[in-house]
Structures are given as structure tokens and as C-alpha cells.
Scaffold this motif. Structure first.
Motif, PDB file in Angstrom:
ATOM      1  N   ALA A 123      41.948  38.708  46.109  1.00 22.60           N
ATOM      2  CA  ALA A 123      41.048  37.680  45.583  1.00 22.60           C
ATOM      3  C   ALA A 123      39.727  38.309  45.162  1.00 22.60           C
ATOM      4  CB  ALA A 123      40.816  36.611  46.636  1.00 22.60           C
TER       5      ALA A 123
ATOM      6  N   THR B 272      35.252  35.134  47.557  1.00 24.45           N
ATOM      7  CA  THR B 272      36.311  34.317  48.157  1.00 24.45           C
ATOM      8  C   THR B 272      36.077  34.248  49.666  1.00 24.45           C
ATOM      9  OG1 THR B 272      37.873  35.039  46.471  1.00 24.45           O
ATOM     10  CG2 THR B 272      38.807  34.098  48.478  1.00 24.45           C
TER      11      THR B 272
ATOM     12  N   LEU C 143      45.837  33.764  52.055  1.00 24.20           N
ATOM     13  CA  LEU C 143      46.521  34.500  50.988  1.00 24.20           C
ATOM     14  C   LEU C 143      47.337  35.666  51.531  1.00 24.20           C
ATOM     15  CD1 LEU C 143      43.675  34.652  48.315  1.00 24.20           C
ATOM     16  CD2 LEU C 143      45.824  33.379  48.133  1.00 24.20           C
TER      17      LEU C 143
END
Length: 82
Positions: free
Chosen positions: A47, A51, A59
Motif C-alpha cells: 500500500a 495507509t 492487506l
């Protein structure tokens, strides 16, 4: 030694062969510190910068389970700092 970045030798590391270690750099969040460079390891970038860590944790967990469920294997930890 791991083969990432500009290394020509060493053990190849990827999502399918490593246990994730969520890593934060100026480029954002990455799968593993040995591949925390977007220029040489874009496949391990999770990311962009900014983030939130809770999103990064989600994730990396989702990607880990997706790869693990594909073949049922569990990679051995990579001790890159030893």
C-alpha cells in the motif's frame, strides 16, 4: 542471503515463499523488509505511504491466506538478520 533488490545470488523470496513481516518505509507498506523497495520489489509493495497500519495488517493477512489456501503450504521463516 536473500536474492532481492540488486542481488544476483541468494534464496529467492516472494509471497509464496515467505512469512510476511509488515514493513513501513517512505514508499508505504511492504510484505517483508528484505523486499521493501518499490523500485526492485514492486510485487512486495502492499500500500502507498499514508495507509493506516490496521489496513496494512488486513492487506498482508488477506494476501498471506490467499497464497496459503492456493496450495496448503506454509513457508519457513526467513531469518534475514542473522
Amino acid at each position: 542471503m536473500l536474492r532481492r533488490g540488486f542481488s544476483q545470488t541468494g534464496v529467492e523470496i516472494g509471497e509464496d515463499s515467505s512469512i510476511p513481516e509488515l514493513t513501513v518505509t517512505a514508499d508505504g507498506l511492504h510484505w517483508h523488509p528484505a523486499a521493501a523497495d518499490t523500485a526492485t520489489s514492486p510485487d512486495m509493495h502492499l500500500a502507498p505511504v499514508g495507509t493506516p497500519l490496521d489496513v496494512g495488517k488486513q492487506l498482508v493477512t488477506e494476501r498471506f491466506f490467499t497464497v496459503r489456501l492456493a496450495d496448503g503450504s506454509l513457508p519457513r521463516p526467513v531469518h534475514c538478520a542473522i
